[in-house]
Design a protein around this motif. Sequence first.
Motif, PDB file in Angstrom:
ATOM      1  N   ASN A  62       8.799  39.775  40.335  1.00  0.00           N
ATOM      2  CA  ASN A  62       9.413  41.092  40.133  1.00  0.00           C
ATOM      3  C   ASN A  62      10.926  40.947  39.969  1.00  0.00           C
ATOM      4  O   ASN A  62      11.698  41.784  40.441  1.00  0.00           O
ATOM      5  CB  ASN A  62       9.082  42.002  41.327  1.00  0.00           C
ATOM      6  CG  ASN A  62       7.599  42.328  41.384  1.00  0.00           C
ATOM      7  OD1 ASN A  62       6.999  42.714  40.382  1.00  0.00           O
ATOM      8  ND2 ASN A  62       6.998  42.142  42.557  1.00  0.00           N
ATOM      9  N   ARG A  63      11.324  39.870  39.312  1.00  0.00           N
ATOM     10  CA  ARG A  63      12.742  39.606  39.050  1.00  0.00           C
ATOM     11  C   ARG A  63      12.831  38.777  37.777  1.00  0.00           C
ATOM     12  O   ARG A  63      11.818  38.339  37.224  1.00  0.00           O
ATOM     13  CB  ARG A  63      13.373  38.853  40.225  1.00  0.00           C
ATOM     14  CG  ARG A  63      12.705  37.504  40.527  1.00  0.00           C
ATOM     15  CD  ARG A  63      13.463  36.734  41.573  1.00  0.00           C
ATOM     16  NE  ARG A  63      12.761  35.564  42.070  1.00  0.00           N
ATOM     17  CZ  ARG A  63      13.306  34.350  42.193  1.00  0.00           C
ATOM     18  NH1 ARG A  63      14.567  34.151  41.823  1.00  0.00           N
ATOM     19  NH2 ARG A  63      12.606  33.334  42.680  1.00  0.00           N
ATOM     20  N   ASP A  64      14.035  38.524  37.340  1.00  0.00           N
ATOM     21  CA  ASP A  64      14.246  37.686  36.162  1.00  0.00           C
ATOM     22  C   ASP A  64      13.904  36.241  36.519  1.00  0.00           C
ATOM     23  O   ASP A  64      14.495  35.654  37.436  1.00  0.00           O
ATOM     24  CB  ASP A  64      15.703  37.803  35.718  1.00  0.00           C
ATOM     25  CG  ASP A  64      16.017  36.914  34.516  1.00  0.00           C
ATOM     26  OD1 ASP A  64      15.075  36.526  33.806  1.00  0.00           O
ATOM     27  OD2 ASP A  64      17.212  36.618  34.305  1.00  0.00           O
ATOM     28  N   VAL A  65      12.942  35.656  35.804  1.00  0.00           N
ATOM     29  CA  VAL A  65      12.522  34.292  36.121  1.00  0.00           C
ATOM     30  C   VAL A  65      13.224  33.248  35.261  1.00  0.00           C
ATOM     31  O   VAL A  65      13.025  32.051  35.475  1.00  0.00           O
ATOM     32  CB  VAL A  65      10.996  34.140  35.968  1.00  0.00           C
ATOM     33  CG1 VAL A  65      10.256  35.076  36.907  1.00  0.00           C
ATOM     34  CG2 VAL A  65      10.560  34.341  34.520  1.00  0.00           C
ATOM     35  N   VAL A  66      14.042  33.658  34.309  1.00  0.00           N
ATOM     36  CA  VAL A  66      14.689  32.686  33.427  1.00  0.00           C
ATOM     37  C   VAL A  66      15.526  31.666  34.214  1.00  0.00           C
ATOM     38  O   VAL A  66      15.440  30.462  33.940  1.00  0.00           O
ATOM     39  CB  VAL A  66      15.533  33.393  32.349  1.00  0.00           C
ATOM     40  CG1 VAL A  66      16.341  32.382  31.540  1.00  0.00           C
ATOM     41  CG2 VAL A  66      14.626  34.204  31.427  1.00  0.00           C
ATOM     42  N   PRO A  67      16.333  32.088  35.210  1.00  0.00           N
ATOM     43  CA  PRO A  67      17.057  31.073  35.985  1.00  0.00           C
ATOM     44  C   PRO A  67      16.130  30.094  36.705  1.00  0.00           C
ATOM     45  O   PRO A  67      16.460  28.910  36.841  1.00  0.00           O
ATOM     46  CB  PRO A  67      17.863  31.914  36.996  1.00  0.00           C
ATOM     47  CG  PRO A  67      18.003  33.253  36.345  1.00  0.00           C
ATOM     48  CD  PRO A  67      16.723  33.454  35.606  1.00  0.00           C
TER      49      PRO A  67
END
Length: 610
Positions: free
Chosen positions: A10-15
């Motif tokens: 439920n967050r940006d997984v790109v990092p």
Amino acid sequence: MCGIVGAIANRDVVPVLVEGLKRLEYRGYDSSGIAVVERDNVRRVRRTGRVMEMEQAAIAESFNAPLGIGHTRWATHGGVTELNAHPMVSHGDLALVHNGIIENHEAQRERLRGLGYEFTSQTDTEVIAHLIHHYLVGGASLLQAVQKAVKELEGAYAIAVIDRRSPDVMVAARMGCPLLVGLGDGENFVASDVSAIIQATRRVIFLEEGDTAELRCDGVRVFDHHDQEVQRDIHVSDVSLASLELGPYRHFMQKEIHEQPRALADTVEGVIDAGGFDLRLFGDDAAEVFKGVDSVQILACGTSFYAGMVARYWIEALAGIPCAVDIASEYRYRDIVANPRQLVVTISQSGETLDTMEALKYAKQHGMLRTLSICNVPESAIPRASKLVFYTRAGAEIGVASTKAFTTQLVALFILAAALAKQNGRLDAAREQALIEELRHLPGNVQFALNLEPQIAVWAERFAPKEHALFLGRGVFYPIALEGALKLKEISYIHAEAYPAGELKHGPLALVDKDMPVVVIATNDALLEKVKSNIQEVRARGGEMFVFADADTNFSESEGVHVIRTPRHAGMLAPVVQTIPVQLLAYHAALARGTDVDKPRNLAKSVTVE
């Protein structure tokens, strides 16, 4: 080899994906990429070269998504091009990353072309993507489509798949290649190596052969090869983040060379604590497995094979039983004489080396069920397939060229030789305590050898302009000469060969001239005088000698003969000590030549394909 990382959250997984790929760089690769599902669209970025270049492109294109997969590719099918880089995409709907090799890809490619699919790459991976897509458009769910598709694949694979029409799910599957699931709080992950996700979770499930897994933010379901839901054990990884960081060192290889005293101390700790070579060091069933063993068969590849060559001397000298050592990739393709009383020992740093795993399976198929794995990675595939296991406790090894994994393998094999000798009544109490004392002093002797680094660095400057080198050793030190030559060519790209010193006049002497440096391991043992004669043969042909000599040998420098004094002869464990100087020589020669020490060209850390 190739690396996989995936995340749903439920967050940006790109990092998470980018950081995971950076932590997988040590495995070896030539391109990288990520694909994400963002607002019901599949977006992808791929680059040849380093992960950093791909990361910059992802930043420039403002990638931000709660579902994604990433990959570092080591080229097999198809050259090093962006079109061949992963992830692969089918019809703009589905994205897939894949480790392994699909053996029936050509037949599947023709079938899919007949169904209207067009191919943009030379890879076998694109076949999997289109095959799954074919079942998706036929009405299957993503999980069902993957389960149907993998049943039609022949070969080895670990895959992770996402689809724009299913933005709340990721599916993974494995056969023959390692893959694990990481369990988070409201987020879950998939990776080929725990180091890729250690920054996010330590709780992992190791998928077994034929498993598929469905990952959602709120949970994970695992299915076996019959597509029946199963429960797999949850493990808590003990990989240290500190072990994945460089600290004060220039390269991971240098760091890992200097970690050897601690790694060796940790590996022998069980023997020291037990006050002897207790069979239980190898597992609760060791007494039964070892009972009646009449010979040993060692199976390994690369550096681990050289460790096995050293072990043959120890096992035959101490235990008094025959020991054979085979390259795993050769053993599995020859007719063997099965012996159910033979102990089959597999050696693998990663525990996932495909050729070694297949050789183990081959031996077991022939009724050789007394199996022991020597490995550095808990819960990896080879230990799980073996009756007994001895973990080397070297800690995470990031540099592609193995250093501390090799020396801890040597110690593990020495402990095995002593345990077999004790089992066979060939190790009395006095001799056992003497060998324990040698183990106790080993870390100190290795530290002494590490302190020679400044002197060895000076030698390395002389090696840097050379294009060829010769390594010589006799007896148990011949495999150490082989290891020295391998290290030099792996990371400095200087062509190097190793020979038993007695073979010098049987051919290799023709190569010796002023431009062919010759490295000699000269220890104070029964073969010392023979080695001295070999040195004279080289000097008579104008060759330049670089001699690593025990402190208690009678060697002196002269024109064309350079000598570095290593510690006093360390008894049966002297090969471990003599490994340190050849590691340092290779490292500093590579520094002087300006090569990429930790990521040498064309090589991979964990070889999971044939």
